[in-house]
Scaffold this motif. Structure first.
Motif, PDB file in Angstrom:
ATOM      1  N   ALA A 184     -18.068   2.237   7.676  1.00 30.61           N
ATOM      2  CA  ALA A 184     -18.797   1.024   8.055  1.00 30.61           C
ATOM      3  C   ALA A 184     -18.916   0.930   9.568  1.00 30.61           C
ATOM      4  O   ALA A 184     -19.971   0.555  10.102  1.00 30.61           O
ATOM      5  N   GLY A 185     -17.831   1.264  10.282  1.00 30.10           N
ATOM      6  CA  GLY A 185     -17.868   1.222  11.739  1.00 30.10           C
ATOM      7  C   GLY A 185     -18.758   2.283  12.337  1.00 30.10           C
ATOM      8  O   GLY A 185     -19.476   2.042  13.316  1.00 30.10           O
ATOM      9  N   GLU A 186     -18.758   3.467  11.739  1.00 36.30           N
ATOM     10  CA  GLU A 186     -19.523   4.583  12.292  1.00 36.30           C
ATOM     11  C   GLU A 186     -20.991   4.557  11.895  1.00 36.30           C
ATOM     12  O   GLU A 186     -21.863   4.974  12.666  1.00 36.30           O
ATOM     13  N   PHE A 187     -21.275   4.089  10.680  1.00 31.90           N
ATOM     14  CA  PHE A 187     -22.645   4.144  10.156  1.00 31.90           C
ATOM     15  C   PHE A 187     -23.376   2.805  10.225  1.00 31.90           C
ATOM     16  O   PHE A 187     -24.549   2.727   9.860  1.00 31.90           O
ATOM     17  N   GLY A 188     -22.702   1.751  10.689  1.00 34.18           N
ATOM     18  CA  GLY A 188     -23.295   0.411  10.643  1.00 34.18           C
ATOM     19  C   GLY A 188     -24.628   0.290  11.339  1.00 34.18           C
ATOM     20  O   GLY A 188     -25.499  -0.476  10.908  1.00 34.18           O
ATOM     21  N   GLU A 189     -24.819   1.036  12.421  1.00 37.44           N
ATOM     22  CA  GLU A 189     -26.097   0.977  13.140  1.00 37.44           C
ATOM     23  C   GLU A 189     -26.913   2.251  12.960  1.00 37.44           C
ATOM     24  O   GLU A 189     -27.957   2.420  13.582  1.00 37.44           O
ATOM     25  N   ARG A 190     -26.434   3.135  12.110  1.00 44.29           N
ATOM     26  CA  ARG A 190     -27.122   4.410  11.889  1.00 44.29           C
ATOM     27  C   ARG A 190     -27.805   4.470  10.529  1.00 44.29           C
ATOM     28  O   ARG A 190     -28.906   4.984  10.402  1.00 44.29           O
ATOM     29  N   PHE A 191     -27.125   3.954   9.512  1.00 47.33           N
ATOM     30  CA  PHE A 191     -27.672   3.972   8.164  1.00 47.33           C
ATOM     31  C   PHE A 191     -27.649   2.553   7.607  1.00 47.33           C
ATOM     32  O   PHE A 191     -26.583   2.024   7.314  1.00 47.33           O
ATOM     33  N   ASN A 192     -28.809   1.943   7.449  1.00 46.69           N
ATOM     34  CA  ASN A 192     -28.903   0.618   6.860  1.00 46.69           C
ATOM     35  C   ASN A 192     -29.263   0.779   5.389  1.00 46.69           C
ATOM     36  O   ASN A 192     -30.435   0.908   5.025  1.00 46.69           O
ATOM     37  N   GLU A 193     -28.224   0.794   4.549  1.00 51.04           N
ATOM     38  CA  GLU A 193     -28.451   1.000   3.119  1.00 51.04           C
ATOM     39  C   GLU A 193     -29.129  -0.205   2.468  1.00 51.04           C
ATOM     40  O   GLU A 193     -29.770  -0.075   1.425  1.00 51.04           O
ATOM     41  N   LEU A 194     -29.002  -1.375   3.097  1.00 53.20           N
ATOM     42  CA  LEU A 194     -29.595  -2.570   2.511  1.00 53.20           C
ATOM     43  C   LEU A 194     -31.113  -2.566   2.633  1.00 53.20           C
ATOM     44  O   LEU A 194     -31.818  -3.037   1.729  1.00 53.20           O
ATOM     45  N   GLU A 195     -31.618  -2.038   3.732  1.00 54.82           N
ATOM     46  CA  GLU A 195     -33.075  -1.934   3.901  1.00 54.82           C
ATOM     47  C   GLU A 195     -33.692  -1.102   2.789  1.00 54.82           C
ATOM     48  O   GLU A 195     -34.798  -1.392   2.323  1.00 54.82           O
ATOM     49  N   LYS A 196     -32.974  -0.067   2.376  1.00 58.03           N
ATOM     50  CA  LYS A 196     -33.483   0.799   1.302  1.00 58.03           C
ATOM     51  C   LYS A 196     -33.599   0.042  -0.017  1.00 58.03           C
ATOM     52  O   LYS A 196     -34.333   0.453  -0.909  1.00 58.03           O
ATOM     53  N   MET A 253     -20.744   2.491  -2.530  1.00 54.32           N
ATOM     54  CA  MET A 253     -19.617   1.936  -1.790  1.00 54.32           C
ATOM     55  C   MET A 253     -20.061   1.420  -0.417  1.00 54.32           C
ATOM     56  O   MET A 253     -19.657   0.329   0.019  1.00 54.32           O
ATOM     57  N   LEU A 254     -20.911   2.208   0.255  1.00 58.32           N
ATOM     58  CA  LEU A 254     -21.413   1.786   1.564  1.00 58.32           C
ATOM     59  C   LEU A 254     -22.350   0.587   1.424  1.00 58.32           C
ATOM     60  O   LEU A 254     -22.337  -0.325   2.263  1.00 58.32           O
ATOM     61  N   GLU A 255     -23.144   0.572   0.371  1.00 58.47           N
ATOM     62  CA  GLU A 255     -23.986  -0.597   0.110  1.00 58.47           C
ATOM     63  C   GLU A 255     -23.127  -1.852  -0.028  1.00 58.47           C
ATOM     64  O   GLU A 255     -23.459  -2.910   0.529  1.00 58.47           O
ATOM     65  N   ASP A 256     -22.025  -1.738  -0.744  1.00 57.71           N
ATOM     66  CA  ASP A 256     -21.177  -2.907  -0.995  1.00 57.71           C
ATOM     67  C   ASP A 256     -20.548  -3.446   0.284  1.00 57.71           C
ATOM     68  O   ASP A 256     -20.542  -4.659   0.520  1.00 57.71           O
ATOM     69  N   ILE A 257     -20.015  -2.562   1.126  1.00 63.57           N
ATOM     70  CA  ILE A 257     -19.362  -3.081   2.332  1.00 63.57           C
ATOM     71  C   ILE A 257     -20.398  -3.595   3.324  1.00 63.57           C
ATOM     72  O   ILE A 257     -20.176  -4.600   4.007  1.00 63.57           O
ATOM     73  N   GLN A 258     -21.572  -2.978   3.377  1.00 60.02           N
ATOM     74  CA  GLN A 258     -22.608  -3.506   4.268  1.00 60.02           C
ATOM     75  C   GLN A 258     -23.108  -4.857   3.767  1.00 60.02           C
ATOM     76  O   GLN A 258     -23.351  -5.775   4.558  1.00 60.02           O
ATOM     77  N   ARG A 259     -23.239  -5.001   2.481  1.00 65.01           N
ATOM     78  CA  ARG A 259     -23.646  -6.286   1.916  1.00 65.01           C
ATOM     79  C   ARG A 259     -22.573  -7.351   2.173  1.00 65.01           C
ATOM     80  O   ARG A 259     -22.899  -8.510   2.489  1.00 65.01           O
ATOM     81  N   ALA A 260     -21.304  -6.965   2.062  1.00 66.02           N
ATOM     82  CA  ALA A 260     -20.215  -7.903   2.332  1.00 66.02           C
ATOM     83  C   ALA A 260     -20.258  -8.387   3.775  1.00 66.02           C
ATOM     84  O   ALA A 260     -20.123  -9.590   4.051  1.00 66.02           O
ATOM     85  N   ILE A 261     -20.455  -7.463   4.706  1.00 67.13           N
ATOM     86  CA  ILE A 261     -20.543  -7.836   6.122  1.00 67.13           C
ATOM     87  C   ILE A 261     -21.733  -8.758   6.348  1.00 67.13           C
ATOM     88  O   ILE A 261     -21.628  -9.764   7.068  1.00 67.13           O
ATOM     89  N   GLN A 262     -22.853  -8.438   5.727  1.00 63.93           N
ATOM     90  CA  GLN A 262     -24.035  -9.282   5.873  1.00 63.93           C
ATOM     91  C   GLN A 262     -23.769 -10.706   5.376  1.00 63.93           C
ATOM     92  O   GLN A 262     -24.068 -11.681   6.078  1.00 63.93           O
ATOM     93  N   ILE A 263     -23.177 -10.830   4.204  1.00 61.82           N
ATOM     94  CA  ILE A 263     -22.925 -12.153   3.625  1.00 61.82           C
ATOM     95  C   ILE A 263     -21.955 -12.949   4.494  1.00 61.82           C
ATOM     96  O   ILE A 263     -22.177 -14.139   4.755  1.00 61.82           O
ATOM     97  N   VAL A 264     -20.892 -12.305   4.941  1.00 63.81           N
ATOM     98  CA  VAL A 264     -19.904 -13.008   5.769  1.00 63.81           C
ATOM     99  C   VAL A 264     -20.553 -13.492   7.064  1.00 63.81           C
ATOM    100  O   VAL A 264     -20.351 -14.645   7.486  1.00 63.81           O
TER     101      VAL A 264
END
Length: 287
Positions: free
Chosen positions: A142-154, A102-113
């Motif tokens: 997403a707001g709390e972990f956006g700069e703490r956990f980058n799931e996309l890098e993984k 779920m976190l991967e999906d919202i981080q990917r969505a933010i990245q694409i936008v």
């Protein structure tokens, strides 16, 4: 009777599919992720378009998604008010997904936008997220972990943009994973059977507010019959303790849970999205 039901469902699905301006497949051409089903539906304003974008995350206990009330109705309302909306159909436990999908999906969505801001006609520094129920937990995460956990890098994805949204709107949200007020179904769907106290603490959003949490707008009803409304109170208290600016909590006497932006009794009585829009303007994100 069954035949009529399926006809209604078929017509609704057709209308729903054709109401989108653009369909964006999140993981297309990402090695090892090509078969993931996550998708965004873009709703672009037809007039009075601003540079603002909002990613819409329906709820559903992290098990399924309330795509109409919380997804389509919200995206439609934002687009009618000049905001480009992206309804996110993220992975859920109904298809056997748990964290971090779920976190991967919202981080990917933010990245694409953000990376396609010029094409979408938006400002990459004015990207907000709104989520309902479990979706409220997701956007807060997403707001709390956006700069703490980058799931996309993984996943081997290089990100040249921030994965932290610019403003966050949790609506009747799941917040806590603590035993006393957690929504057990959401917790189980997100974390699976491995619910150690350490994991409960990590995914309790009231315990994880960073110093740079984005402006946050919370909506909840006192008679919420699904998620204990104290979830919202604890999140707001945590935001105040961190002195996060431009945060608001709006508590309504009645309305229960799951109203989304459907034009039902709660919307007709309180028009709760109108003060939400005023808040977006007040924090300088409606331009």
């Amino acid at each position: 009777m069954k035949k009529k039901f399926f006809i209604v469902v078929f017509i609704f699905c057709c209308l729903f599919c054709y109401s989108q301006d653009k369909t964006i497949y999140l993981w297309r051409n990402v090695k090892g992720m090509e078969k993931q089903p996550s998708v965004m539906y873009m709703h672009e304003p037809k007039e009075n378009k601003t540079k603002t974008a909002v990613i819409v995350c329906p709820g559903g206990s992290y098990h399924h998604l309330g795509l109409y009330n919380e997804g389509y109705c919200s995206a439609k309302w934002f687009s009618e008010n000049g905001i480009t909306a992206f309804m996110l159909k993220y992975r859920t436990n109904e298809s056997l997904y748990n964290h971090p999908a779920m976190l991967e999906d919202i981080q990917r969505a933010i990245q694409i936008v953000r990376e396609n801001a010029a094409e979408f006609g938006i400002d990459a520094s004015k990207v907000g997220v709104i989520g309902y129920s479990a979706g409220g937990h997701l956007v807060t995460m997403a707001g709390e972990f956006g700069e703490r956990f980058n799931e996309l890098e993984k996943l081997g994805i290089e990100t040249a943009v921030s994965l932290r949204p610019d403003f966050v709107m949790p609506i009747y949200p799941v917040v806590s994973m603590q035993d006393d007020i957690s929504h057990k179904w959401s917790r189980r769907s997100l974390l699976g059977k491995n619910q150690t106290q350490e994991r409960k603490d990590l995914f309790s959003m009231e315990l994880q507010v960073p110093d740079n949490m984005p402006p946050t707008y919370i909506v909840v009803c006192k008679d919420d019959n699904v998620v204990d409304y104290n979830n919202s109170l604890r999140l707001y208290d945590a935001l105040l303790e961190k002195n996060i600016q431009n945060c608001e909590l709006h508590v309504y006497e009645w309305g229960k849970h799951g109203f989304g932006m459907l034009n039902g009794p709660f919307m007709k009585e309180f028009k709760w999205n109108e003060p939400l829009l005023e808040w977006i303007k007040k924090i300088g994100m409606y331009e």
